[in-house]
Design a protein around this motif. Structure first.
Motif, PDB file in Angstrom:
ATOM      1  N   ALA A 165      10.042  19.843 -19.944  1.00 51.31           N
ATOM      2  CA  ALA A 165       9.845  19.267 -18.616  1.00 51.31           C
ATOM      3  C   ALA A 165      10.628  20.114 -17.609  1.00 51.31           C
ATOM      4  O   ALA A 165      11.801  20.429 -17.837  1.00 51.31           O
ATOM      5  CB  ALA A 165      10.328  17.826 -18.586  1.00 51.31           C
ATOM      6  N   LYS A 166       9.969  20.452 -16.514  1.00 46.83           N
ATOM      7  CA  LYS A 166      10.636  21.228 -15.462  1.00 46.83           C
ATOM      8  C   LYS A 166      10.621  20.412 -14.180  1.00 46.83           C
ATOM      9  O   LYS A 166       9.587  19.866 -13.775  1.00 46.83           O
ATOM     10  CB  LYS A 166       9.918  22.563 -15.256  1.00 46.83           C
ATOM     11  CG  LYS A 166      10.026  23.499 -16.457  1.00 46.83           C
ATOM     12  CD  LYS A 166       9.369  24.850 -16.190  1.00 46.83           C
ATOM     13  CE  LYS A 166       9.522  25.787 -17.379  1.00 46.83           C
ATOM     14  NZ  LYS A 166       8.912  27.131 -17.130  1.00 46.83           N
ATOM     15  N   PHE A 167      11.778  20.340 -13.547  1.00 43.12           N
ATOM     16  CA  PHE A 167      11.878  19.518 -12.340  1.00 43.12           C
ATOM     17  C   PHE A 167      13.029  20.011 -11.473  1.00 43.12           C
ATOM     18  O   PHE A 167      13.896  20.779 -11.918  1.00 43.12           O
ATOM     19  CB  PHE A 167      12.091  18.046 -12.701  1.00 43.12           C
ATOM     20  CG  PHE A 167      13.289  17.793 -13.568  1.00 43.12           C
ATOM     21  CD1 PHE A 167      14.508  17.433 -13.019  1.00 43.12           C
ATOM     22  CD2 PHE A 167      13.205  17.924 -14.947  1.00 43.12           C
ATOM     23  CE1 PHE A 167      15.611  17.202 -13.809  1.00 43.12           C
ATOM     24  CE2 PHE A 167      14.311  17.696 -15.759  1.00 43.12           C
ATOM     25  CZ  PHE A 167      15.521  17.330 -15.190  1.00 43.12           C
ATOM     26  N   ASN A 171       7.778   6.401  -6.076  1.00 43.99           N
ATOM     27  CA  ASN A 171       6.488   6.664  -6.722  1.00 43.99           C
ATOM     28  C   ASN A 171       6.668   6.426  -8.217  1.00 43.99           C
ATOM     29  O   ASN A 171       6.887   7.359  -8.984  1.00 43.99           O
ATOM     30  CB  ASN A 171       6.019   8.097  -6.451  1.00 43.99           C
ATOM     31  CG  ASN A 171       4.627   8.378  -7.012  1.00 43.99           C
ATOM     32  OD1 ASN A 171       4.024   7.525  -7.661  1.00 43.99           O
ATOM     33  ND2 ASN A 171       4.119   9.579  -6.775  1.00 43.99           N
ATOM     34  N   ASP A 172       6.535   5.171  -8.632  1.00 43.60           N
ATOM     35  CA  ASP A 172       6.802   4.806 -10.017  1.00 43.60           C
ATOM     36  C   ASP A 172       5.780   5.400 -10.979  1.00 43.60           C
ATOM     37  O   ASP A 172       6.069   5.564 -12.164  1.00 43.60           O
ATOM     38  CB  ASP A 172       6.812   3.278 -10.152  1.00 43.60           C
ATOM     39  CG  ASP A 172       7.432   2.810 -11.453  1.00 43.60           C
ATOM     40  OD1 ASP A 172       8.656   2.957 -11.606  1.00 43.60           O
ATOM     41  OD2 ASP A 172       6.679   2.328 -12.316  1.00 43.60           O
ATOM     42  N   SER A 173       4.604   5.759 -10.490  1.00 41.99           N
ATOM     43  CA  SER A 173       3.589   6.347 -11.366  1.00 41.99           C
ATOM     44  C   SER A 173       3.930   7.789 -11.729  1.00 41.99           C
ATOM     45  O   SER A 173       3.393   8.333 -12.695  1.00 41.99           O
ATOM     46  CB  SER A 173       2.215   6.298 -10.689  1.00 41.99           C
ATOM     47  OG  SER A 173       2.213   7.080  -9.503  1.00 41.99           O
ATOM     48  N   ALA A 174       4.834   8.415 -10.975  1.00 43.99           N
ATOM     49  CA  ALA A 174       5.252   9.790 -11.261  1.00 43.99           C
ATOM     50  C   ALA A 174       6.622   9.828 -11.936  1.00 43.99           C
ATOM     51  O   ALA A 174       6.821  10.529 -12.941  1.00 43.99           O
ATOM     52  CB  ALA A 174       5.287  10.618  -9.986  1.00 43.99           C
ATOM     53  N   GLN A 210      16.614  12.743  -5.024  1.00 42.51           N
ATOM     54  CA  GLN A 210      15.296  13.310  -4.754  1.00 42.51           C
ATOM     55  C   GLN A 210      14.897  14.152  -5.965  1.00 42.51           C
ATOM     56  O   GLN A 210      15.646  15.025  -6.391  1.00 42.51           O
ATOM     57  CB  GLN A 210      15.339  14.209  -3.515  1.00 42.51           C
ATOM     58  CG  GLN A 210      15.755  13.499  -2.227  1.00 42.51           C
ATOM     59  CD  GLN A 210      14.643  12.620  -1.695  1.00 42.51           C
ATOM     60  OE1 GLN A 210      13.486  13.015  -1.663  1.00 42.51           O
ATOM     61  NE2 GLN A 210      15.000  11.421  -1.262  1.00 42.51           N
ATOM     62  N   ILE A 211      13.713  13.873  -6.520  1.00 45.87           N
ATOM     63  CA  ILE A 211      13.286  14.604  -7.700  1.00 45.87           C
ATOM     64  C   ILE A 211      11.828  15.032  -7.576  1.00 45.87           C
ATOM     65  O   ILE A 211      10.971  14.242  -7.167  1.00 45.87           O
ATOM     66  CB  ILE A 211      13.511  13.751  -8.976  1.00 45.87           C
ATOM     67  CG1 ILE A 211      13.182  14.555 -10.236  1.00 45.87           C
ATOM     68  CG2 ILE A 211      12.742  12.449  -8.934  1.00 45.87           C
ATOM     69  CD1 ILE A 211      13.657  13.875 -11.522  1.00 45.87           C
ATOM     70  N   GLY A 238       4.633  18.719  -5.319  1.00 43.45           N
ATOM     71  CA  GLY A 238       5.429  19.099  -4.155  1.00 43.45           C
ATOM     72  C   GLY A 238       5.916  17.950  -3.303  1.00 43.45           C
ATOM     73  O   GLY A 238       6.542  18.180  -2.257  1.00 43.45           O
ATOM     74  N   LYS A 239       5.644  16.734  -3.710  1.00 44.59           N
ATOM     75  CA  LYS A 239       6.089  15.566  -2.947  1.00 44.59           C
ATOM     76  C   LYS A 239       7.245  14.908  -3.690  1.00 44.59           C
ATOM     77  O   LYS A 239       7.042  14.311  -4.760  1.00 44.59           O
ATOM     78  CB  LYS A 239       4.944  14.570  -2.771  1.00 44.59           C
ATOM     79  CG  LYS A 239       3.763  15.137  -1.984  1.00 44.59           C
ATOM     80  CD  LYS A 239       2.639  14.111  -1.889  1.00 44.59           C
ATOM     81  CE  LYS A 239       1.439  14.681  -1.120  1.00 44.59           C
ATOM     82  NZ  LYS A 239       0.315  13.721  -1.057  1.00 44.59           N
TER      83      LYS A 239
END
Length: 503
Positions: free
Chosen positions: A230-232, A80-83, A98-99, A261-262
């Motif tokens: 940023a939180k991830f 998902n390059d937009s995210a 996985q992020i 959540g994805k």
């Protein structure tokens, strides 16, 4: 000594043409010396052209197959390059990550009260600025000139090392100033610094612009915002960063949106195309190099085409001169021992076994690179593209070791050196030998063999020109003496005729 010249006035002879013809024969040895000098200069220039070619190939080797980074080059994909997007900086291997992004980093924003009151005047504003992620503040001074307008002040802030962007937001009759920290994240802090006399002209100036302070620290204001990190979650581990752009394990991640959540999958793979193209370019440039050098070694010598003298040039057109000199310059490096020896060593460098520290033996052919079966191509390399791509996909590091040996080991023997290291060493040896013979643009003629030969020829030319000058003067003296004698004889004859005519 100046010679008084009488060109056939008494004898009627074309003295000048006679002397010119006599001198033409005498000048033949001088013409030979001038031609010898020209040949030496052509040889020097040809050698230097070869050195340019060798150096360019060595540089290409260094920037390509000699660098380990070439073989570590990765491609990165995002589900998902937009995210979340990513690029490889210096990854140690291929990864699959996985992020999930729950919050993006934002900048601290300070907003003034409505309608800032600006008062012009020369002053120095002094601040202590702490940027997100930093523990110590940096002192920043901004110089304001006497004639500065509010717009000028805003430009001075934006162009300084303050690290903020300010603009004036005007809506109808009201306006306020918006100041945004360029860096994102929690922890931005701006403090005013008091003057030496205990006053605080910086704080006074900023308050007139509508900004509020608490114990000297700038407050956000009702419309301002605190910065956020940023939180991830990456591979199940929750963490945060002050910026939306950060690097983990050689992969640079750029967070663009929350993922709701994805999880986004970031995967890396060997950049087979890049590595393949780099190796093929190395092969192509090597082939061009040896084709050029072999061509110079085999170039025909046209012994009947000597460098043209000035007199010969006068009787020829520019096109004729160009065609003549093309043949005259041919074969300057035919069968040259330095170049032929260098080519032989380069072939040995390429085709000899590379032995790694663990005893593994590698050859070019293992990776689909072989010598042409056509002996007329004199060592040209050919690439089996499928085999090379397969080798790169399986283990690009083995290809790196072929070119460079085992990283971190002392390469004391030829067998343990990689192909690229061998080639660059051989090229260095050839270019050094060529410079000893033909020099370079930084050397004087005294510092290389052909240069010293040129000095000797120049001395011979000077001596020959001086001798010819004396000889020509001698011819003129003789013909001048003859002309005087003829003139005297004519005068005596005329006198006698006059005397006899009286009887």
């Amino acid at each position: 000594m100046q010679v008084n010249r009488f060109a056939g006035l008494a004898s009627g002879m074309d003295t000048e043409s006679i002397i010119k013809d006599l001198m033409r024969a005498e000048r033949y040895p001088l013409d030979r010396l001038v031609q010898k000098k020209q040949v030496l200069e052509w040889q020097r220039d040809s050698y230097r052209d070869v050195n340019k070619l060798l150096t360019a190939f060595s540089d290409l080797t260094f920037d390509g197959v000699f660098r380990q980074a070439t073989f570590l080059k990765k491609t990165v994909s995002s589900s998902n390059d937009s995210a979340v997007s990513a690029k490889a900086i210096n990854p140690s291997g291929n990864v699959s990550t996985q992020i999930e992004v729950s919050q993006l980093a934002t900048s601290e924003v300070w907003v003034s009260a409505d309608d800032p009151q600006f008062t012009s005047g020369e002053r120095t504003l002094t601040f202590n600025v702490t940027k997100p992620g930093e523990s110590e503040p940096t002192e920043v001074k901004i110089e304001i000139s006497a004639n500065d307008t509010l717009g000028d002040v805003i430009k001075r802030f934006n162009s300084s090392n303050f690290g903020v962007t300010i603009f004036e937001d005007r809506v109808g009759e009201k306006s306020h100033l918006v100041m945004t920290m360029n860096a994102t994240g929690v922890g931005a802090k701006i403090e005013v610094v008091a003057d030496e006399d205990g006053s605080n002209s910086t704080k006074d100036f900023m308050e007139k612009l509508g900004f509020k302070f608490n114990n000297g620290v700038l407050e956000n204001g009702p419309k301002g915002k605190e910065g956020k990190n940023a939180k991830f979650t990456i591979n199940g581990y929750e963490t945060e960063r002050t910026s939306n752009v950060f690097t983990i394990n050689g992969i640079e991640y750029t967070l663009k949106n929350t993922t709701e959540g994805k999880p986004v999958t970031i995967s890396t793979a060997n950049d087979t195309d890049f590595i393949f193209d780099t190796v093929v370019k190395f092969v192509d440039e090597y082939n061009k190099l040896i084709a050029d050098l072999n061509g110079r070694l085999q170039e025909k010598v046209y012994r009947d085409f000597k460098p043209l003298t000035e007199e010969q040039r006068e009787d020829m057109s520019e096109k004729q001169i160009e065609m003549w000199e093309e043949k005259a310059k041919s074969g300057m490096l035919r069968n040259d021992s330095i170049i032929s020896g260098g080519l032989n060593q380069m072939r040995l460098d390429l085709y000899s076994t590379v032995e790694l520290a663990d005893g593994t033996k590698l050859h070019l052919a293992d990776f689909g690179i072989t010598s042409s079966k056509d002996y007329l191509e004199r060592g040209k390399l050919e690439v089996n593209e499928d085999k090379l791509r397969e080798a790169i996909a399986n283990d690009p590091n083995k290809l790196y070791e072929l070119f460079n040996g085992t990283p971190g080991t002392t390469k004391t023997s030829f067998e343990k050196q990689g192909i690229a290291a061998r080639l660059r060493a051989s090229i260095k040896s050839v270019t050094t030998n060529i410079e000893a013979r033909a020099g370079n643009n930084l050397r004087t003629n005294h510092q290389f063999t052909l240069g010293r030969n040129l000095i000797d020829v120049d001395k011979q030319i000077d001596r020959m020109q001086e001798r010819l000058k004396r000889l020509e003067e001698s011819y003129w003296r003789q013909f001048t003496a003859m002309e005087k004698a003829v003139q005297q004889a004519n005068q005596q004859s005329a006198y006698l005729m006059q005397q006899f005519g009286g009887f």
